[in-house]
Design a protein around this motif. Structure first.
Motif, PDB file in Angstrom:
ATOM      1  N   SER A 151       4.198  -1.533  -7.534  1.00  0.00           N
ATOM      2  CA  SER A 151       3.763  -3.293  -8.828  1.00  0.00           C
ATOM      3  C   SER A 151       3.668  -4.260  -9.130  1.00  0.00           C
ATOM      4  N   LYS A 152       2.743  -4.703  -7.207  1.00  0.00           N
ATOM      5  CA  LYS A 152       1.892  -5.911  -7.531  1.00  0.00           C
ATOM      6  C   LYS A 152       0.905  -5.416  -8.613  1.00  0.00           C
ATOM      7  N   ILE A 153      -0.091  -4.050  -8.417  1.00  0.00           N
ATOM      8  CA  ILE A 153      -1.075  -3.988  -8.803  1.00  0.00           C
ATOM      9  C   ILE A 153      -0.804  -3.761 -10.508  1.00  0.00           C
ATOM     10  N   VAL A 154       0.007  -3.471 -10.981  1.00  0.00           N
ATOM     11  CA  VAL A 154      -0.041  -2.966 -12.889  1.00  0.00           C
ATOM     12  C   VAL A 154       1.000  -4.700 -13.132  1.00  0.00           C
ATOM     13  N   ARG A 155       1.397  -5.445 -12.002  1.00  0.00           N
ATOM     14  CA  ARG A 155       1.818  -7.274 -12.982  1.00  0.00           C
ATOM     15  C   ARG A 155       0.040  -7.880 -13.147  1.00  0.00           C
ATOM     16  N   ALA A 156      -0.939  -7.407 -11.829  1.00  0.00           N
ATOM     17  CA  ALA A 156      -1.731  -8.308 -12.300  1.00  0.00           C
ATOM     18  C   ALA A 156      -2.646  -8.356 -12.826  1.00  0.00           C
ATOM     19  N   PRO A 157      -3.259  -9.234 -13.438  1.00  0.00           N
ATOM     20  CA  PRO A 157      -4.272  -9.881 -14.797  1.00  0.00           C
ATOM     21  C   PRO A 157      -4.719  -8.443 -15.146  1.00  0.00           C
ATOM     22  N   SER A 158      -5.716  -7.807 -16.101  1.00  0.00           N
ATOM     23  CA  SER A 158      -5.768  -6.955 -16.413  1.00  0.00           C
ATOM     24  C   SER A 158      -7.694  -7.284 -16.862  1.00  0.00           C
ATOM     25  N   PHE A 159      -7.849  -8.380 -16.432  1.00  0.00           N
ATOM     26  CA  PHE A 159      -9.225  -8.364 -15.619  1.00  0.00           C
ATOM     27  C   PHE A 159      -9.714  -7.677 -13.652  1.00  0.00           C
ATOM     28  N   ILE A 160      -8.665  -7.555 -13.219  1.00  0.00           N
ATOM     29  CA  ILE A 160      -8.530  -7.154 -11.673  1.00  0.00           C
ATOM     30  C   ILE A 160      -9.154  -5.899 -11.924  1.00  0.00           C
ATOM     31  N   LYS A 161      -9.852  -5.242 -10.860  1.00  0.00           N
ATOM     32  CA  LYS A 161      -9.772  -3.772 -10.735  1.00  0.00           C
ATOM     33  C   LYS A 161      -9.428  -3.553  -9.297  1.00  0.00           C
ATOM     34  N   THR A 162      -8.493  -3.014  -8.547  1.00  0.00           N
ATOM     35  CA  THR A 162      -8.053  -2.386  -7.657  1.00  0.00           C
ATOM     36  C   THR A 162      -8.278  -1.361  -7.246  1.00  0.00           C
ATOM     37  N   GLU A 163      -8.382  -1.060  -6.378  1.00  0.00           N
ATOM     38  CA  GLU A 163      -8.902   0.128  -5.663  1.00  0.00           C
ATOM     39  C   GLU A 163      -7.684   0.656  -3.979  1.00  0.00           C
ATOM     40  N   VAL A 164      -7.244   1.629  -4.264  1.00  0.00           N
ATOM     41  CA  VAL A 164      -6.574   1.470  -3.147  1.00  0.00           C
ATOM     42  C   VAL A 164      -7.200   2.677  -2.487  1.00  0.00           C
ATOM     43  N   GLU A 165      -6.912   2.444  -1.168  1.00  0.00           N
ATOM     44  CA  GLU A 165      -7.068   4.102  -0.411  1.00  0.00           C
ATOM     45  C   GLU A 165      -6.414   3.921   0.804  1.00  0.00           C
ATOM     46  N   VAL A 166      -5.669   5.874   0.871  1.00  0.00           N
ATOM     47  CA  VAL A 166      -4.780   5.798   1.838  1.00  0.00           C
ATOM     48  C   VAL A 166      -5.179   6.581   2.731  1.00  0.00           C
ATOM     49  N   LYS A 167      -4.821   6.198   4.198  1.00  0.00           N
ATOM     50  CA  LYS A 167      -6.078   6.831   5.371  1.00  0.00           C
ATOM     51  C   LYS A 167      -5.385   7.767   6.136  1.00  0.00           C
ATOM     52  N   SER A 168      -3.819   7.295   5.931  1.00  0.00           N
ATOM     53  CA  SER A 168      -2.613   7.911   6.643  1.00  0.00           C
ATOM     54  C   SER A 168      -1.453   7.846   5.928  1.00  0.00           C
ATOM     55  N   LEU A 169      -0.668   9.153   5.723  1.00  0.00           N
ATOM     56  CA  LEU A 169       0.306   9.274   4.713  1.00  0.00           C
ATOM     57  C   LEU A 169       1.544   8.533   5.276  1.00  0.00           C
ATOM     58  N   GLU A 170       1.647   8.754   6.724  1.00  0.00           N
ATOM     59  CA  GLU A 170       2.821   8.547   7.692  1.00  0.00           C
ATOM     60  C   GLU A 170       2.602   6.641   8.294  1.00  0.00           C
ATOM     61  N   ILE A 171       3.062   6.522   7.256  1.00  0.00           N
ATOM     62  CA  ILE A 171       3.149   5.009   7.557  1.00  0.00           C
ATOM     63  C   ILE A 171       4.494   4.661   8.754  1.00  0.00           C
ATOM     64  N   ILE A 172       4.029   4.120   9.346  1.00  0.00           N
ATOM     65  CA  ILE A 172       5.232   3.659  10.627  1.00  0.00           C
ATOM     66  C   ILE A 172       4.756   2.221  11.004  1.00  0.00           C
ATOM     67  N   SER A 173       5.917   1.599  10.752  1.00  0.00           N
ATOM     68  CA  SER A 173       5.664   0.003  11.443  1.00  0.00           C
ATOM     69  C   SER A 173       7.497  -0.310  11.920  1.00  0.00           C
ATOM     70  N   GLY A 174       7.251  -1.260  13.250  1.00  0.00           N
ATOM     71  CA  GLY A 174       8.375  -1.347  13.927  1.00  0.00           C
ATOM     72  C   GLY A 174       8.859  -3.153  13.277  1.00  0.00           C
ATOM     73  N   ILE A 175       7.804  -3.193  12.121  1.00  0.00           N
ATOM     74  CA  ILE A 175       8.883  -4.497  11.678  1.00  0.00           C
ATOM     75  C   ILE A 175      10.120  -3.846  10.062  1.00  0.00           C
ATOM     76  N   SER A 176      10.909  -5.367  10.740  1.00  0.00           N
ATOM     77  CA  SER A 176      11.350  -4.969   9.424  1.00  0.00           C
ATOM     78  C   SER A 176      11.178  -4.494   7.674  1.00  0.00           C
TER      79      SER A 176
END
Length: 283
Positions: A151-176
């Motif tokens: 949602s953040k990426i698609v709502r960003a200004p159109s001139f911004i080029k965003t690259e996404v890299e996922v290195k691990s599919l299992e995202i684990i965190s102890g934070i709420s």
């Protein structure tokens, strides 16, 4: 006995203990006599009441946290569902493209020309399909985080080029979940706000190690001195012209990360001859 039934009976017991305690106080005030046995019973019942209040408060806060996370899930899962629908809708277009490539040999005269035309066609199709760049977000385990980032990426200004890299599919965190969204949202907003039409690249990396989320975000930034990097997390510090309205986001994010014994590191990096500010969070 079910867990909810035990809690219900325990709370009834706490209420009865409170009523008995009130009765003992009233009896003492009326009679004016002191009985150590009654006083001991009163102390025990008071301890039960205090423990019951603490238990109720803890359950109440836990329930509020769960409700907040449920709202986040409902809110940010929608953008991800829209991405899935968009990809499914393009399946028909994909079939047409495949047929065009398969039948291209009917309109060319030699092998070299066929290879060149097919390569150009495929390159153009991939370039025009922006949704393919964010397919890795569909595969990570934390769907709320995935929907939020999309949602953040698609709502960003159109001139911004965003690259996404996922290195691990299992995202684990102890934070709420809601605190994680607050931290990541601050970093993403900060990176996008720093972008201009000339310096418009943002790179995000998602990873997980030792049951902790590793989130890295990079954005182009020119003219930043190394000595000023460490001031990013000072309360009230901002590189923006209207600094009186900024300077709290990164400070609050760092304080929140500290509550969960996480860490945030900021550094400078060169990519393809351009200067990038890199912020790495481990929570």
């Amino acid at each position: 006995m079910a867990n909810w039934a035990r809690k219900f009976l325990y709370r009834i017991f706490c209420v009865l203990a409170m009523l008995v305690s009130v009765y003992l106080i009233v009896d003492f005030l009326v009679s004016g006599t002191f009985d150590y046995r009654i006083f001991t019973m009163f102390l025990l019942l008071t301890v039960v009441e205090i423990w019951g209040i603490i238990d109720w408060r803890r359950n109440y806060l836990l329930m509020q946290q769960k409700e907040s996370e449920l709202k986040l899930y409902k809110h940010y899962i929608r953008p991800l569902e829209e991405l899935v629908k968009e990809i499914r809708a393009k399946q028909h277009e994909f079939d047409n493209h495949v047929n065009a490539i398969l039948n291209m040999h009917l309109t060319v005269n030699d092998y070299e020309e066929l290879v060149a035309r097919q390569s150009a066609y495929i390159t153009e199709v991939i370039r025009d399909d922006d949704s393919r760049r964010y397919l890795p977000l569909l595969r990570i385990s934390d769907k709320v985080l995935a929907g939020f980032l999309y949602s953040k990426i698609v709502r960003a200004p159109s001139f911004i080029k965003t690259e996404v890299e996922v290195k691990s599919l299992e995202i684990i965190s102890g934070i709420s979940e809601h605190h994680l969204i607050e931290i990541v949202g601050t970093l993403v907003d900060n990176a996008y706000e720093a972008c201009t039409k000339e310096m418009n690249r943002v790179v995000m990396e998602l990873d997980s190690e030792n049951d902790r989320l590793v989130f890295l975000i990079k954005n182009q930034l020119q003219g930043m001195k190394l000595k000023n990097i460490h001031r990013f997390f000072e309360k009230g510090y901002s590189t923006k012209t209207d600094s009186d309205r900024h300077g709290l986001g990164l400070y609050n994010a760092k304080m929140l990360i500290g509550r969960y014994h996480g860490e945030i590191v900021v550094s400078m990096e060169k990519m393809n001859g351009a200067d990038f500010i890199c912020m790495k969070v481990v929570v």
